[in-house]
Design a protein around this motif. Structure first.
Motif, short mmCIF file in Angstrom:
data_model
loop_
_atom_site.label_atom_id
_atom_site.label_comp_id
_atom_site.label_asym_id
_atom_site.label_seq_id
_atom_site.Cartn_x
_atom_site.Cartn_y
_atom_site.Cartn_z
N TYR A 117 0.80 -1.22 0.00
CA TYR A 117 0.00 0.00 0.00
C TYR A 117 0.84 1.28 0.00
O TYR A 117 0.35 2.34 -0.37
N ARG B 84 -9.32 5.34 1.17
CA ARG B 84 -8.31 4.69 2.02
C ARG B 84 -8.94 3.93 3.19
O ARG B 84 -8.55 2.81 3.49
N LEU C 175 -1.42 3.91 3.44
CA LEU C 175 -2.13 4.62 2.37
C LEU C 175 -2.07 6.14 2.59
O LEU C 175 -1.96 6.90 1.63
N TYR D 37 -3.98 1.60 6.74
CA TYR D 37 -4.48 2.98 6.67
C TYR D 37 -3.33 3.98 6.76
O TYR D 37 -3.27 4.95 6.00
#
Length: 168
Positions: A18, A27, A133, A130
């Motif tokens: 990612y 995201r 990203l 997360y």
């Protein structure tokens, strides 16, 4: 404790992937789906691994070590592949999560604590994917190769440790 660390190791592969995706618009959704799949695939893998233990009791630890070693080696070798393509979020989440299936087969065969690993893998994957990203969106240059090497070497190490324990 081994299950929590292994959940983190499984999530590192997603981080490495990612970090290479700066243009993901959803995201949170991608992180959520990837974390969910990092929990669903291990349930299937643990079930299959436990089933395999009953059938292949004498060979399960050897097969488990071989699977973990192969996955770790694949992670290390995948650092050479630099292709980036546009993939729908659902397919990307599935692709990023498939390795947890084979890893969890090995852990099911070793009779590790299933739910602790599953929860650990889901939480680590959500948080780290997360963050990855977000970092990728900010255009900071962090190489995912190092994370793949760490995850790959950790899985190879676990496989060798598991193999040695079963020889004694």
């Amino acid at each position: 404790m081994q299950e929590i660390i292994t959940g983190l190791i499984v999530a590192l592969d997603v981080v490495a992937l990612y970090l290479l995706l700066p243009d993901v618009k959803q995201r949170f959704l991608l992180s959520f789906w990837t974390a969910l799949l990092h929990m669903v695939f291990p349930i299937i893998g643990f079930t299959l691994g436990s089933w395999m233990v009953h059938i292949l009791l004498q060979w399960s630890n050897l097969v488990s070590s071989i699977l973990l070693f192969s996955i770790g080696l694949q992670l290390i070798l995948s650092t050479k592949n630099r292709q980036t393509i546009a993939i729908p979020i659902a397919i990307l989440a599935i692709t990023a999560s498939l390795d947890t299936f084979s890893v969890s087969i090995s852990f099911g065969m070793l009779n590790l604590q299933k739910y602790l690993f599953i929860i650990s893998a889901g939480i680590w994957t959500f948080v780290l994917s997360y963050i990855s990203l977000y970092i990728a969106k900010s255009r900071l240059r962090i190489k995912g190769d190092a994370l793949k090497w760490i995850a790959g070497l950790a899985l190879v190490g676990i496989s060798i440790y598991s193999f040695i324990l079963n020889i004694e």
